[in-house]
Design a protein around this motif. Structure first.
Motif, short mmCIF file in Angstrom:
data_model
loop_
_atom_site.label_atom_id
_atom_site.label_comp_id
_atom_site.label_asym_id
_atom_site.label_seq_id
_atom_site.Cartn_x
_atom_site.Cartn_y
_atom_site.Cartn_z
N GLU A 28 35.30 26.25 43.05
CA GLU A 28 34.28 25.39 43.67
C GLU A 28 34.21 25.60 45.18
OE1 GLU A 28 35.14 21.33 42.71
OE2 GLU A 28 34.75 21.61 40.59
N ILE A 29 35.36 25.81 45.81
CA ILE A 29 35.39 25.94 47.27
C ILE A 29 35.40 27.40 47.73
CG2 ILE A 29 36.44 23.67 47.60
CD1 ILE A 29 39.12 25.09 48.14
N GLY A 30 35.29 28.33 46.78
CA GLY A 30 35.20 29.75 47.12
C GLY A 30 36.53 30.43 47.38
N ASP A 31 37.64 29.81 46.96
CA ASP A 31 38.95 30.42 47.09
C ASP A 31 39.24 31.31 45.89
OD1 ASP A 31 39.50 29.25 49.50
OD2 ASP A 31 40.96 27.81 48.74
N VAL A 32 40.15 32.26 46.09
CA VAL A 32 40.55 33.16 45.01
C VAL A 32 41.45 32.42 44.01
CG1 VAL A 32 41.82 35.27 44.46
CG2 VAL A 32 40.33 35.18 46.47
N GLY A 33 42.37 31.61 44.55
CA GLY A 33 43.29 30.88 43.67
C GLY A 33 44.66 31.53 43.59
N ILE A 34 45.08 32.16 44.69
CA ILE A 34 46.42 32.74 44.74
C ILE A 34 47.17 32.14 45.93
CG2 ILE A 34 45.94 34.88 43.52
CD1 ILE A 34 45.59 36.27 46.22
N PRO A 35 48.45 32.02 45.85
CA PRO A 35 49.29 32.37 44.72
C PRO A 35 49.09 31.41 43.54
CG PRO A 35 50.62 31.26 46.39
CD PRO A 35 49.24 31.44 46.96
N ALA A 36 49.19 31.99 42.37
CA ALA A 36 49.07 31.22 41.13
C ALA A 36 50.37 31.39 40.34
CB ALA A 36 47.90 31.73 40.31
N PHE A 37 50.83 30.30 39.77
CA PHE A 37 52.11 30.27 39.07
C PHE A 37 51.88 30.02 37.58
CE2 PHE A 37 52.38 28.84 43.38
CZ PHE A 37 53.46 29.54 43.88
N VAL A 38 52.42 30.90 36.75
CA VAL A 38 52.30 30.76 35.30
C VAL A 38 53.71 30.55 34.75
CG1 VAL A 38 51.52 31.77 33.14
CG2 VAL A 38 50.27 32.24 35.27
N PHE A 39 53.91 29.41 34.12
CA PHE A 39 55.23 29.03 33.62
C PHE A 39 55.42 29.52 32.18
CE2 PHE A 39 54.07 26.33 37.07
CZ PHE A 39 55.24 26.24 37.81
N GLU A 40 56.66 29.55 31.75
CA GLU A 40 56.98 30.07 30.41
C GLU A 40 56.23 29.34 29.31
OE1 GLU A 40 61.20 30.31 29.82
OE2 GLU A 40 61.45 31.74 31.45
N ASP A 41 55.93 28.07 29.51
CA ASP A 41 55.21 27.31 28.49
C ASP A 41 53.69 27.52 28.56
OD1 ASP A 41 54.49 25.86 30.77
OD2 ASP A 41 55.38 23.97 30.08
N GLY A 42 53.23 28.40 29.47
CA GLY A 42 51.81 28.71 29.60
C GLY A 42 51.08 27.87 30.63
N ARG A 43 51.75 26.84 31.14
CA ARG A 43 51.12 25.98 32.16
C ARG A 43 50.85 26.80 33.41
NH1 ARG A 43 53.55 22.69 36.14
NH2 ARG A 43 55.56 23.35 35.30
N VAL A 44 49.72 26.53 34.08
CA VAL A 44 49.33 27.23 35.29
C VAL A 44 49.21 26.22 36.42
CG1 VAL A 44 47.52 28.62 36.39
CG2 VAL A 44 48.07 28.98 33.98
N SER A 45 49.71 26.60 37.59
CA SER A 45 49.63 25.73 38.76
C SER A 45 49.35 26.59 39.99
CB SER A 45 50.96 24.99 38.95
OG SER A 45 50.95 24.25 40.16
N LEU A 46 48.72 25.97 40.96
CA LEU A 46 48.51 26.61 42.26
C LEU A 46 49.39 25.97 43.33
CD1 LEU A 46 44.62 26.99 42.18
CD2 LEU A 46 46.37 28.56 41.39
N ASN A 47 50.31 25.13 42.88
CA ASN A 47 51.19 24.40 43.80
C ASN A 47 52.59 25.01 43.78
OD1 ASN A 47 52.72 22.59 45.23
ND2 ASN A 47 51.98 20.79 44.15
N PRO A 48 53.02 25.64 44.89
CA PRO A 48 54.35 26.24 44.93
C PRO A 48 55.48 25.25 44.61
CG PRO A 48 53.06 26.97 46.80
CD PRO A 48 52.28 25.89 46.13
#
Length: 103
Positions: free
Chosen positions: A57-77
């Motif tokens: 929405e704000i035109g960001d790429v979305g990195i760094p992106a974190f993908v956890f073993e359970d498949g959950r995705v977060s953009l919060n370090p």
């Protein structure tokens, strides 16, 4: 193992990458700028996961992106136990110059 998608031209990614050096048993850093296959895998994730909605929405790429073993995705370090660039816990340039531990 937590996968981290990023690239070296991103200062936020570099800040995260420095925190995981020597911790390859916990984290896998995937440089999406390294080759097209890695970029394509990231784009597929970004295009299909709601965690990226605000970034898009704000035109960001979305990195760094974190993908956890359970498949959950977060953009919060912090979700991966890491410090976010620019947060109160991050070191300043002066801290680094003065040899503050952890900088």
């Amino acid at each position: 193992m937590i996968k981290i998608y990023g690239m070296p031209t991103c200062p936020y990614c570099d800040f995260v990458h420095e925190q995981i050096v020597g911790r390859e048993d916990e984290f896998e850093y995937i440089n999406i700028g390294e080759n097209i296959r890695k970029m394509k895998a990231f784009m597929r994730l970004r295009d299909t996961n709601a965690a990226f909605d605000h970034s898009k929405e704000i035109g960001d790429v979305g990195i760094p992106a974190f993908v956890f073993e359970d498949g959950r995705v977060s953009l919060n370090p912090a979700d991966a136990g890491l410090i976010e660039y620019g947060s109160a816990a991050a070191c300043s340039v002066e801290d680094h110059k003065n040899g503050k531990n952890g900088c």
